[in-house]
Write a protein that holds these residues in place. Sequence first.
Motif: not given
Length: 214
Positions: A178-199
């Motif tokens: 649970q700790i790794a999954v929730v933390s990983g999900a939070v971190q991935t969310i931070f990259y969402c806008d960046f991914f859009y601009l990257y592509f």
Amino acid sequence: MNLFRLLGDVSHLLAMIILFAKIWRSKSCAGISGKSQILFAVVFSTRYLDLFTSFISIYNTVMKVVFLSLAYATLYLIYLRFRSSYDQESDTFRVEFLLIPVVGLSFLENYAFTPLEILWTFSIYLESVAILPQLFMISKTGEAESITTHYLFFLGLYRALYLANWIWRYNQEGFFDQIAVVSGAVQTIFYCDFFYLYFTKVLKGKKMSLPMPV
């Protein structure tokens, strides 16, 4: 080890190599947040203490040593060898706003109240927010070099692949951290806008720019 985790490790390694090579070849760390790199070095240092207590596999040991070596070598380039190119005035994120809640949470939410377990949990929580000083620096300066965006892309891809790894392990092994999954999900969310601009921009040869804070 499943394919998602292997690809995640490769993406993570590529991100660190891209960053190190960028600084070394250009002899400049302009646009790179030293604060984010310090946080990542702390993440590896507190997570990989088990190097001294247990052996999992040659692959596991080698990857941990490589990550630690690259993290501290990058810090050496930023703060010593090419210190004159470090943009300290733009790297102004208040990391204490991250460290204080992360330390508190690692004591409150962990799997065992032991020093190594608390430090491992601390590293997981800290990694989920360690990229924020870098993203803040980009938003403050208003743009990022293409090499820096490639570094961030592979770093974000690593987290996304690790989420896929946790999903695969849950479906195939019934294992859920649970700790790794929730933390990983939070971190991935931070990259969402960046991914859009990257592509939409970087891969089309355009320079990525972000709105500057008012």
